[in-house]
Design an enzyme around this catalytic site. Structure first.
Site, PDB file in Angstrom:
ATOM      1  N   ASP A 224     152.921  -8.128 -52.247  1.00  0.00           N
ATOM      2  CA  ASP A 224     152.025  -7.011 -51.956  1.00  0.00           C
ATOM      3  C   ASP A 224     152.847  -5.723 -51.804  1.00  0.00           C
ATOM      4  OD1 ASP A 224     149.128  -6.425 -50.944  1.00  0.00           O
ATOM      5  OD2 ASP A 224     150.410  -5.496 -49.438  1.00  0.00           O
ATOM      6  N   GLU A 283     153.304  -6.649 -57.051  1.00  0.00           N
ATOM      7  CA  GLU A 283     152.201  -5.693 -57.165  1.00  0.00           C
ATOM      8  C   GLU A 283     152.816  -4.302 -57.102  1.00  0.00           C
ATOM      9  OE1 GLU A 283     148.161  -4.046 -55.028  1.00  0.00           O
ATOM     10  OE2 GLU A 283     149.906  -4.561 -53.851  1.00  0.00           O
TER      11      GLU A 283
END
Ligand code: NOJ
Ligand code: CA
Length: 570
Positions: A224, A283
């Site tokens: 993330d 990401e």
């Protein structure tokens, strides 16, 4: 379930040549599960790990009647106060009781392994929840040993925040702590304080978390917003630029993509390499393709969200793919593609805007054909394989209030399994409402319909598994400047595939700008052609029906013609 997949057997893709021994993450789709919306087994209205186990055969039962996914990426399942739907983690080394227990997790890994499915955890390490033990200690006292695990600074003159940085979710990136009279930094919500990655203790604690899950049998990680881990040590003001939101009105120069990150990624990679075939996909937050590509030198893959943001125009997709594929091919890296996830409106709805529901479904098939025939790993967001759309959520039912520019709840509604109450998702009251169309759009109905979107996804995955050119081949567009069609060639060790997609609802006649390498082809899959399963001659001019998606593979010798199993029209 029939024909269980042994752990080794899925390393070598079906029918690929011996030189194509590829890691699992290159050979199959990775399926993103938003756990609270997948399947609820105890009636509390929230999906759980037992629910995922119950549905594993749907994902890969070892036969082509399933989606044959190679990995599942689980959005966060750690304990969390849920201010950002689990992306505010309060403890990275256990399971939130609402999803199950560690025993359930171990059972999930074991059941996945039996089916050749790899488990990918979502690692949220740019920030923690403000209720994480580390932050509670850090904020307790300026002299606490954990104080420097987060980013604390004195106010500027007149009590102003330490610099001009903004939160991505809106508002300033700093919150003042009355008790200790300092500001702390948060790139997202104030309840998501950023860790101080410049602190070696933080880096080693985070590496410990990776190791913890690797030891439990996890095969990969989705990182993330990993490119925001490191901030400039002096926390300089970001320069201003033209933009439409407070975030875009700054050039995010000092709060992300810092050079120190590369050294950490090298360290992370060497840890991952201790465990065979472990994968990390980043990401890349708020980044262009060039930047995302630069991270693919250390990570196995990174998302390039340019692809997801293209309008329904072949020219735009071709430009984006060409750039992304070109950047990665030139450095020997492997691409991945994604059209939907839990942060964006679902693509069946995006591409279906302004057209009838059946046309929108036809477009969803074109999108699937593109996603599953490009060079790179396709990521499927749970529900896209049945063409789920966003569901409007009345404001009094909203959960996602974090993102000030629009709630992401509409793309997070429960999976639609069948026509039973709550679409078979839960016998209780679902945490988020189920789409009203679930009586007509669900897995059970689509499984029984050879023309459904689900059947089409399955056939595409089968074909991909059967075709080394589709799995590994180079990608080359066959038109220079496409209008309504996207047509490309895949080539692997002298074997070819042609993918021809008509994005429009009318017949198109297209003359290719690049020469086809061979004349005779097998028509392998099509939404329109009656000659699937037969040899066809392709000339430089192709005729494509409305919303036609067709895939052809080259035939070396006429004796091969018609030897392939027929794949019915989609
Ligand atoms: C990216 C995640 O995908 C998103 O859902 C989340 O809100 C932010 N990171 C913050 O963790
Ligand atoms: Ca439950």
């Amino acid at each position: 379930m029939t024909d269980l997949v042994s752990e080794d057997s899925d390393v070598v893709p079906t029918k690929a040549s011996n030189s194509d021994v590829s890691p699992w993450w290159k050979t199959g789709p990775i399926y993103q599960i938003f756990p609270r919306s997948f399947c609820d087994t105890n009636g509390d209205g929230v999906g759980d790990l037992r629910g995922i186990i119950d549905k594993l055969d749907y994902l890969n039962d070892g036969t082509d009647r399933s989606l044959r996914v190679k990995g599942i990426w689980l959005s966060p399942i750690y304990p969390s106060p849920g201010r950002d739907s689990g992306y505010d983690v309060a403890d990275h080394e256990t399971i939130d009781p609402k999803f199950g227990s560690m025993d359930d997790f171990d059972a999930l890994v074991a059941e996945c392994r039996r089916r050749g499915i790899h488990v990918v955890m979502d690692m949220v390490l740019n920030h923690t929840s403000d209720l994480h033990r580390w932050f509670l200690e850090s904020r307790s006292d300026r002299n606490d040993p954990r104080r420097d695990w987060y980013i604390w600074r004195e106010p500027r003159r007149r009590g102003r925040p330490p610099n001009n940085w903004r939160s991505f979710f809106g508002g300033p990136a700093w919150t003042f702590d009355e008790d200790t009279q300092q500001y702390f930094l948060h790139t997202f919500l104030p309840q998501q304080p950023d860790l101080n990655w410049q602190n070696p203790e933080v880096r080693s604690a985070c590496l410990g978390i990776f190791r913890f899950w690797l030891e439990r049998g996890v095969s990969g990680f989705r990182l993330d917003v990993f490119n925001a881990y490191f901030k400039h040590p002096e926390l300089l003001d970001n320069p201003r630029q033209l933009g439409t939101t407070p975030w875009t009105r700054q050039r995010q120069l000092y709060n992300k993509d810092r050079p120190e990150l590369h050294d950490f990624l090298i360290e992370l990679r060497s840890l991952l390499d201790e465990y065979p075939e472990t994968m990390a996909v980043g990401e890349t937050f708020d980044a262009q393709a060039e930047l995302a590509a630069s991270y693919c030198k250390q990570l196995h893959m990174a998302f390039d969200f340019d692809f997801l943001q293209q309008p329904w125009k072949p020219r735009s997709f071709q430009r984006t793919i060409k750039k992304w594929d070109g950047l990665l091919a030139s450095q020997g890296s492997w691409p991945c593609y994604v059209l939907s996830n839990h942060d964006h409106p679902r693509h069946a709805g995006r591409y279906g805007q302004g057209v009838s529901p059946s046309e929108a479904d036809a477009r969803a098939k074109i999108a699937a054909a593109m996603l599953l025939t490009l060079r790179g790993t396709p990521f499927i967001y749970s529900g896209e394989e049945i063409g789920l759309r966003d569901v409007p959520i009345p404001s009094h039912e909203e959960w996602d209030v974090a993102f000030k520019y629009g709630s992401r709840d509409p793309s997070r509604t429960p999976m639609q399994w069948n026509s039973d109450v709550n679409a078979g998702f839960s016998s209780g009251h679902p945490w988020l409402r189920v789409a009203p169309d679930y009586h007509t759009r669900n897995v059970a109905i689509q499984e029984g319909d050879p023309r459904s979107i689900l059947s089409f996804y399955r056939r595409l995955v089968t074909l991909r598994n059967d075709t080394p050119a589709l799995l590994f081949g180079d990608w080359q567009p066959l038109q220079d400047d496409p209008d309504d069609t996207l047509i490309y060639l895949r080539e692997h060790q002298g074997a070819y595939a042609v993918v021809a997609l008509n994005f429009s609802n009318t017949r198109r006649r297209v003359t290719l700008d690049k020469r086809l390498p061979v004349r005779y082809w097998n028509a392998r899959l099509s939404t329109r052609r009656p000659d699937v399963g037969w040899a066809v001659r392709l000339d430089q001019t192709l005729e494509l029906g409305p919303y036609e998606a067709s895939v052809f593979t080259s035939v070396d010798e006429m004796s091969d013609v018609n030897s392939r199993e027929r794949i019915a029209i989609g």
